[in-house]
Design a protein around this motif. Structure first.
Motif, short mmCIF file in Angstrom:
data_model
loop_
_atom_site.label_atom_id
_atom_site.label_comp_id
_atom_site.label_asym_id
_atom_site.label_seq_id
_atom_site.Cartn_x
_atom_site.Cartn_y
_atom_site.Cartn_z
N TYR A 1 86.81 165.83 79.18
CA TYR A 1 86.02 164.66 79.15
C TYR A 1 86.84 163.09 79.58
O TYR A 1 86.29 162.26 80.25
CB TYR A 1 85.49 164.20 78.07
CG TYR A 1 84.45 165.60 77.69
CD1 TYR A 1 83.44 165.77 78.31
CD2 TYR A 1 84.85 166.48 76.65
CE1 TYR A 1 82.61 166.75 77.99
CE2 TYR A 1 84.29 167.33 76.32
CZ TYR A 1 83.00 167.73 76.94
OH TYR A 1 82.36 168.80 76.71
N VAL A 2 87.87 163.17 79.19
CA VAL A 2 88.98 162.10 79.21
C VAL A 2 89.22 161.92 80.56
O VAL A 2 89.06 160.78 81.21
CB VAL A 2 89.84 161.86 78.19
CG1 VAL A 2 90.98 160.78 78.63
CG2 VAL A 2 89.52 161.92 76.78
N TRP A 3 89.73 162.93 81.29
CA TRP A 3 90.09 163.02 82.48
C TRP A 3 88.98 162.54 83.52
O TRP A 3 89.05 161.95 84.65
CB TRP A 3 90.72 164.20 82.87
CG TRP A 3 92.02 164.30 82.36
CD1 TRP A 3 92.34 165.32 81.31
CD2 TRP A 3 93.22 163.61 82.64
NE1 TRP A 3 93.63 165.12 80.99
CE2 TRP A 3 94.27 164.14 81.62
CE3 TRP A 3 93.57 162.78 83.46
CZ2 TRP A 3 95.54 163.67 81.88
CZ3 TRP A 3 94.91 162.13 83.62
CH2 TRP A 3 95.76 162.53 82.60
N VAL A 4 87.75 163.06 83.28
CA VAL A 4 86.52 162.94 83.95
C VAL A 4 86.14 161.39 84.11
O VAL A 4 85.82 160.77 84.95
CB VAL A 4 85.40 163.89 83.71
CG1 VAL A 4 84.09 163.35 84.44
CG2 VAL A 4 85.71 165.29 84.14
N ALA A 5 86.15 160.86 82.85
CA ALA A 5 86.02 159.56 82.61
C ALA A 5 86.93 158.51 83.27
O ALA A 5 86.73 157.69 83.99
CB ALA A 5 85.85 159.06 81.09
N LEU A 6 88.33 158.74 83.18
CA LEU A 6 89.10 158.21 83.99
C LEU A 6 88.88 158.11 85.50
O LEU A 6 89.32 157.05 85.98
CB LEU A 6 90.49 158.66 83.62
CG LEU A 6 91.85 157.76 83.84
CD1 LEU A 6 91.90 156.27 83.75
CD2 LEU A 6 93.06 158.69 83.61
N GLY A 7 88.50 159.08 85.82
CA GLY A 7 88.54 159.43 87.33
C GLY A 7 87.18 158.76 87.72
O GLY A 7 87.23 157.97 88.87
N ALA A 8 86.24 158.63 87.14
CA ALA A 8 85.00 157.72 87.24
C ALA A 8 85.33 156.54 87.40
O ALA A 8 84.94 155.64 88.17
CB ALA A 8 83.73 158.04 86.26
N VAL A 9 85.93 155.81 86.44
CA VAL A 9 86.27 154.44 86.25
C VAL A 9 87.44 154.03 87.49
O VAL A 9 87.17 153.01 88.18
CB VAL A 9 87.04 154.26 84.99
CG1 VAL A 9 87.71 152.72 84.99
CG2 VAL A 9 86.03 154.11 83.95
N SER A 10 88.10 154.79 88.02
CA SER A 10 89.20 154.59 89.08
C SER A 10 88.17 154.50 90.26
O SER A 10 88.54 153.62 91.18
CB SER A 10 89.98 155.62 88.95
OG SER A 10 90.97 155.66 88.02
#
Length: 153
Positions: free
Chosen positions: A10-19
Motif C-alpha cells: 500500500y505504501v509503495w502504490v501510494a508513493l507511486g501515485a503521488v509521484s
C-alpha cells in the motif's frame, strides 16, 4: 523496536501515485509567461492622448494577436492575455489604413476626410480574429479635416 516497515504494498502504490500526480502538475505548467497585453494597450492609450501626428511602436512577444476597437489580445505558448484600451482605436491590418499607419498622408489614399472616417468605422466594427502577430505594434494618431483617428496594427 520503533522502526517502521516501508515494504508494504500500500505504501509503495501510494508513493507511486503521488509521484505521478506531481509529475503531471509540473509537466502541465507553461514554459514561459503569457504575453504582456497591458503594455501594448498602454502604448495605444499614450498615442490616443497625444497630439495628432504622434507615433509609437511596441515590441510584441506573441505568436498571434487579435485587435478590436477597444481591446488587444495576445497569444503565445505561455498563454493568452487581453487588455482593454481607454479610447477606441482603429485596427489597421491591411489596405489603405495600413498604408496611412505606415506614414503615408491620408489624402494619398482617401478622397476626403469623410472617406477616411468611413473606412475607419468599417475597420473598427469588423469582427476581430486571431492572426499571426508581427514583431512590433505600431500606433499612429491621424487628424485630417474633421476626422480624428488612432490607427494601430
Amino acid at each position: 523496536m520503533f522502526d517502521t516497515h516501508v515494504d508494504t504494498l500500500y505504501v509503495w502504490v501510494a508513493l507511486g501515485a503521488v509521484s505521478v500526480a506531481v509529475f503531471g502538475v509540473v509537466a502541465s505548467l507553461p514554459a514561459s509567461a503569457p504575453p504582456d497585453a497591458t503594455t501594448a494597450a498602454t502604448t495605444v492609450d499614450e498615442v490616443a492622448t497625444s497630439p495628432p501626428g504622434s507615433v509609437a511602436t511596441h515590441e510584441l512577444d506573441a505568436e498571434e494577436w487579435t485587435l478590436s476597437g477597444r481591446a488587444i489580445g495576445l497569444r503565445a505558448d505561455g498563454g493568452v492575455a487581453h487588455a482593454t484600451v481607454l479610447d477606441p482605436y482603429v485596427p489597421a491590418l491591411g489596405g489603405r489604413l495600413a498604408a496611412v499607419l505606415a506614414g503615408a498622408p491620408p489624402r494619398r489614399y482617401f478622397r476626403s476626410p469623410a472617406a477616411l472616417g468611413r473606412a475607419a468605422e468599417r475597420a473598427r466594427t469588423a469582427d476581430a480574429e486571431w492572426r499571426p502577430a508581427p514583431e512590433r505594434l505600431r500606433v499612429r494618431h491621424v487628424r485630417w479635416g474633421g476626422v480624428d483617428v488612432v490607427l494601430a496594427g
